[in-house]
Design an enzyme around this catalytic site. Structure first.
Site: not given
Ligand code: V1S
Ligand code: ZN
Ligand code: CA
Length: 393
Positions: A148, A183, A185, A277
């Site tokens: 990302h 992944d 996502h 994931d």
């Molecule tokens: N879906 C989801 C999710 N959950 C969290 C999270 C949960 C617990 C925590 F302690 C901290 C964060 N964040 C998210 C997502 C981001 C997902 C990233 C995926 C990464 C990958 O697997 O593709 C590659 C390594 N974030 C959001 O949904 C954003 C928010 C909108 C909601 C969550 N808050 C913490 C931030 C804003």
């Molecule tokens: Zn992911």
């Molecule tokens: Ca993907």
């Protein structure tokens, strides 16, 4: 064609930085870098370390990271510590307002953040160089795959985009590189970095759509009609999926689409982001792949006999992640048939972590049928993506 010479051995090199075991985003963050140490321990206890060249990773240098990331962003990453974030109001404001760090805490300013970024990026760069040198056929860095991150912003747990750095390294030698992302996502950071390039084809399979009436599954991009821009038109490929997709539906799409992409694009190297994931039981992904179903993607791409870079990515039920990356390491070295499935995971220090999956490498996927995707919509998706691919010159 991927069907021939699958029994041929490959020269595999494997990058692991033991420092990853001590990195923590926060006490309750879902991203747990120590899952890579768990995978590494499994690879060791299953006797595979002797089957690969193991090279010490050198942390990526600041200059290497600056090849993709913006000057102000790299300056910030170098300066950020939990202390500077807490005590320097101007730095904190810059981090939150301009660079996606801190704030709502997907990407916190944690202890040893810069060391962590340099470590995983160094692994992916070294792995790319091992392929460029011709020293290895397959190179593995399970700590990489942070798809990302953009040039000036951290997002979705990704700070430095090691994939973009590694692909740029490959482009120094190979004329065309295909990037495949399994992944759960969308691989937005990689897609955007090469959006107008016809030398990199990006191909992401991901969950897509509303998770509540007002909220999209993260990051919200990756619609089927995102196909690239300018000279890169038709070189971005997106395969949006519903929640609950299992092995059967996934592979109805994966082999025909990736096979067609290989045929029309004729890449000289392959980068596979193996985000775990998309496995059944993941804390975030909501998909239903089995370990074998996930690893089938590795096996399929290995079959093309091209330089292959295997990277990690997401994966939030850490025992599942470690089991999968261990099994995929076995696929890389051609020993997946030799991993015993009838016995419990041998004692290696982390064995108690696998209790919830019956202490076996392969665990039962969800048996719920409610989420099964109708095959008609799968056929529609497949038809549209293949139609896009047929327009590649
Ligand atoms: N879906 C989801 C999710 N959950 C969290 C999270 C949960 C617990 C925590 F302690 C901290 C964060 N964040 C998210 C997502 C981001 C997902 C990233 C995926 C990464 C990958 O697997 O593709 C590659 C390594 N974030 C959001 O949904 C954003 C928010 C909108 C909601 C969550 N808050 C913490 C931030 C804003
Ligand atoms: Zn992911
Ligand atoms: Ca993907």
């Amino acid at each position: 064609s991927p069907s021939c010479a699958d029994d041929k051995k490959r020269r595999v090199c494997y990058y692991y930085d033991p420092g990853i075991a001590h990195i923590k985003f926060s006490d309750d963050h879902v991203m747990v870098p120590a899952r890579v140490a768990m995978a590494h321990s499994l690879v060791g206890v299953y006797g595979m370390l002797g089957d690969m060249r193991r090279l010490r990773t050198r942390p990526a240098t600041e200059a290497e990271i600056r090849r993709f990331h913006s000057p102000e962003y790299v300056d910030l990453l170098c300066d950020l510590t939990p202390e500077s974030y807490a005590n320097d109001a101007a730095l904190r404001q810059k981090a939150e307002d301009h660079h996606g760090i801190g704030g709502e805490d997907d990407c916190p300013a944690f202890d040893r953040l810069w060391k962590y970024c340099r470590g995983y990026a160094g692994g992916s760069l070294a792995a790319a160089r091992a392929l460029v040198d011709g020293a290895s056929d397959i190179a593995i860095n399970w700590s990489g795959g942070m798809h990302h991150a953009s040039a000036c912003k951290a997002t979705g747990f990704c700070y430095v985009n090691d994939i973009v750095l590694a692909i740029n390294e490959l482009l120094g030698t190979f004329s065309r590189v295909i990037y495949v992302d399994i992944d759960a996502h969308h691989g937005d950071g990689v897609q955007n970095a090469f959006l107008d390039s016809n030398r990199v084809m990006t191909l992401s399979f991901h969950r897509y759509g509303k998770i509540t009436p007002h909220k999209d599954f993260f990051p919200g991009s990756g619609a089927i009609n995102e196909i690239g821009d300018g000279a890169g038109k038709h070189y971005s490929v997106n395969v949006p999926l519903d929640a609950g997709v299992r092995d059967d539906v996934y592979h109805t799409l994966f082999e025909p689409i990736v096979g067609k992409a290989m045929e029309v694009f004729q890449p000289e190297a392959i980068v596979l982001q193996c985000g775990a994931d998309s496995l059944s039981g993941d804390r975030l992904g909501g998909m239903e792949l089995s370990v074998r179903g996930h690893a089938e993607c590795v096996s399929f791409l290995r079959g093309f006999n091209l330089p292959l870079l295997l990277l990690g990515g997401g994966g939030y039920t850490i025992n599942h992640v470690a089991s999968t990356w261990c099994y995929e390491t076995a696929v890389a070295v051609g020993k997946e048939g030799e991993l015993p499935d009838d016995i419990e995971i041998p004692s290696h220090g982390y064995e108690l972590m696998y209790k919830n999956q019956g202490n076996k490498l392969h665990y039962q996927t969800s048996t719920a049928t409610a989420a099964r995707k109708r095959s008609s919509s799968t056929e529609v998706t497949k038809g549209k993506v293949l139609e896009h691919l047929s327009q590649v010159e």
